[in-house]
Design an enzyme around this catalytic site. Sequence first.
Site, PDB file in Angstrom:
ATOM      1  N   CYS A   1     -36.469 -22.640 -56.518  1.00 26.30           N
ATOM      2  CA  CYS A   1     -35.671 -21.965 -57.337  1.00 26.30           C
ATOM      3  C   CYS A   1     -34.366 -22.481 -57.687  1.00 26.30           C
ATOM      4  O   CYS A   1     -33.428 -21.937 -58.529  1.00 26.30           O
ATOM      5  CB  CYS A   1     -35.596 -20.506 -56.543  1.00 26.30           C
ATOM      6  SG  CYS A   1     -37.181 -19.917 -56.151  1.00 26.30           S
TER       7      CYS A   1
ATOM      8  N   HIS B   1     -27.274 -15.318 -56.782  1.00 24.49           N
ATOM      9  CA  HIS B   1     -28.800 -15.850 -56.909  1.00 24.49           C
ATOM     10  C   HIS B   1     -29.670 -14.529 -56.536  1.00 24.49           C
ATOM     11  O   HIS B   1     -30.550 -14.256 -57.461  1.00 24.49           O
ATOM     12  CB  HIS B   1     -29.293 -16.688 -55.610  1.00 24.49           C
ATOM     13  CG  HIS B   1     -30.504 -17.038 -55.479  1.00 24.49           C
ATOM     14  ND1 HIS B   1     -31.269 -17.766 -56.446  1.00 24.49           N
ATOM     15  CD2 HIS B   1     -31.673 -16.703 -54.404  1.00 24.49           C
ATOM     16  CE1 HIS B   1     -32.642 -18.154 -56.367  1.00 24.49           C
ATOM     17  NE2 HIS B   1     -32.746 -17.719 -54.997  1.00 24.49           N
TER      18      HIS B   1
ATOM     19  N   GLU C   1     -26.806 -13.730 -48.809  1.00 23.47           N
ATOM     20  CA  GLU C   1     -25.845 -14.376 -49.878  1.00 23.47           C
ATOM     21  C   GLU C   1     -24.588 -13.291 -49.866  1.00 23.47           C
ATOM     22  O   GLU C   1     -23.565 -14.043 -49.886  1.00 23.47           O
ATOM     23  CB  GLU C   1     -26.468 -14.248 -51.174  1.00 23.47           C
ATOM     24  CG  GLU C   1     -25.622 -14.729 -52.377  1.00 23.47           C
ATOM     25  CD  GLU C   1     -26.436 -14.832 -53.676  1.00 23.47           C
ATOM     26  OE1 GLU C   1     -25.762 -15.563 -54.543  1.00 23.47           O
ATOM     27  OE2 GLU C   1     -27.322 -14.405 -53.932  1.00 23.47           O
TER      28      GLU C   1
ATOM     29  N   LYS D   1     -31.033 -11.441 -62.207  1.00 23.89           N
ATOM     30  CA  LYS D   1     -32.575 -11.327 -61.821  1.00 23.89           C
ATOM     31  C   LYS D   1     -33.139  -9.528 -62.001  1.00 23.89           C
ATOM     32  O   LYS D   1     -34.190  -9.789 -61.951  1.00 23.89           O
ATOM     33  CB  LYS D   1     -32.872 -11.850 -60.567  1.00 23.89           C
ATOM     34  CG  LYS D   1     -32.968 -13.484 -60.619  1.00 23.89           C
ATOM     35  CD  LYS D   1     -32.985 -14.029 -59.204  1.00 23.89           C
ATOM     36  CE  LYS D   1     -33.157 -15.603 -59.089  1.00 23.89           C
ATOM     37  NZ  LYS D   1     -31.502 -16.066 -59.344  1.00 23.89           N
TER      38      LYS D   1
ATOM     39  N   HIS E   1     -37.307 -13.448 -61.751  1.00 20.10           N
ATOM     40  CA  HIS E   1     -36.837 -14.563 -61.170  1.00 20.10           C
ATOM     41  C   HIS E   1     -37.693 -15.801 -61.948  1.00 20.10           C
ATOM     42  O   HIS E   1     -38.904 -15.904 -61.768  1.00 20.10           O
ATOM     43  CB  HIS E   1     -37.515 -14.682 -59.530  1.00 20.10           C
ATOM     44  CG  HIS E   1     -36.675 -15.622 -59.053  1.00 20.10           C
ATOM     45  ND1 HIS E   1     -36.228 -16.969 -59.471  1.00 20.10           N
ATOM     46  CD2 HIS E   1     -36.686 -15.938 -57.524  1.00 20.10           C
ATOM     47  CE1 HIS E   1     -35.842 -17.706 -58.710  1.00 20.10           C
ATOM     48  NE2 HIS E   1     -35.829 -16.998 -57.421  1.00 20.10           N
TER      49      HIS E   1
ATOM     50  N   PHE F   1     -36.697 -21.875 -52.051  1.00 18.51           N
ATOM     51  CA  PHE F   1     -37.527 -22.356 -50.551  1.00 18.51           C
ATOM     52  C   PHE F   1     -37.372 -23.549 -50.294  1.00 18.51           C
ATOM     53  O   PHE F   1     -37.152 -24.453 -50.966  1.00 18.51           O
ATOM     54  CB  PHE F   1     -38.945 -21.897 -51.292  1.00 18.51           C
ATOM     55  CG  PHE F   1     -39.550 -20.555 -51.207  1.00 18.51           C
ATOM     56  CD1 PHE F   1     -38.394 -19.409 -51.236  1.00 18.51           C
ATOM     57  CD2 PHE F   1     -40.917 -19.958 -51.482  1.00 18.51           C
ATOM     58  CE1 PHE F   1     -39.043 -18.175 -51.107  1.00 18.51           C
ATOM     59  CE2 PHE F   1     -41.227 -19.029 -51.514  1.00 18.51           C
ATOM     60  CZ  PHE F   1     -40.267 -17.909 -51.411  1.00 18.51           C
TER      61      PHE F   1
END
Length: 414
Positions: A165, A305, A316, A337, A342, A401
């Site tokens: 991502c 994010h 975050e 998002k 996403h 990831f």
Amino acid sequence: MNAARRVVVTGIGAVSPLGLDVPTLWQNILAAQSGIGPITLFDARAFETQMAGEVKNFEPENYLDKKEARRTDRFVQFALAATQEALRVSELKITAANQAEVGVFLGSGIGGISTLASQLEVLNQRGPKRVSPFVIPAMITNMAAGQISILTGAKGPNFCTTSACASSAHAVGEAAETIRRGWAKVMIAGGSEAPISPIAVAGFNSARAISTRNATPETASRPFDLSRDGFVLSEGAAILILEDLEHALRRGAPICAELAGYGTTADAYHITLPPENGEGAASAMQTALRHAGVEPTEVGYINAHGTSTTAGDIAETQAIKAVFGAHAQKLAVSSSKSQLGHLLGAAGAIEAIITLLALQHSILPPTINLQQPDPVCDLDYVPNQSRPAQIRVALSNSFGFGGHNTSLVLRSFP
């Protein structure tokens, strides 16, 4: 940062669940619209998750000829479409005289997964001789970067970044560094993804990573909300034209914003989860701010994010508090998002574009579906509707990831 080489954005293009171009995307962002709906690209009735952020009414023949369209994966088609828009906006002409000074860095996390899956079915059902000769060039993640160079004639530095991502944020950051090093004058940078396929949805379901709120798909992506149950899989592409400032000024280019800083780190922690304190994310933000020569108190907005996962949103938030201290309570933070879902490898680039537009128009994008904030997530997430705000410096965060963390600092220009 090398003060002698400043990097600016002169063009932007996007294909997304909220529109086939940037003006439509921005209009829908400000209207707090959701791009999430039932899956139509395959029959998802047997799946736990039956909704996604699909790109609607996309006709590849509007961007490339029918023969080429049949030979290319959807993620490549998106990238070519977004590139054409970005080049129009930048008023950049690539010719024999300048093509060696123009490069392409394009991120993708999964690449042509739909092509691979469909050709595996051909192999299993009809045998090896019926597999398409275009399966490999259609599926490999670098092909969008390669096809963009073929389309435009750009002969400068060219590669693909694949860091889940964070892929397209890495592409944008590394493209800026390539300009700062003097290896290119212009970089076409961004990302593209088309992951809405049975194998991807099944895999994310098995990992318990994506939302199953099928009854009301438009409310499924709800970052920082107490009832969030995972991210929403989406597709699309986003492209930024980056230029050496002096080069842009010489040609009278329309300058959208300055890409002032870039930070990237690793968690060294877990294959999918961030550390609870967000240490790696915090380090990426600190590095980006230091690289830009920006004090934390100068930042007015962060495009988070913000995936709508329990662990990610908390980590975050903790990272932002660690970096900004008391100023964190004065910051506006929102997650695009919530509206787009996403876009995986394309998320960082499209969110950088939204951050840039927030600077340009002095409007903060919202976090929609934020009805009952998680008590641990206690910042100003611009809930449910956009609002005006004068901001000069903003961050865009992307985490992937594997523990990949990237932060970009954008500054209004001049």
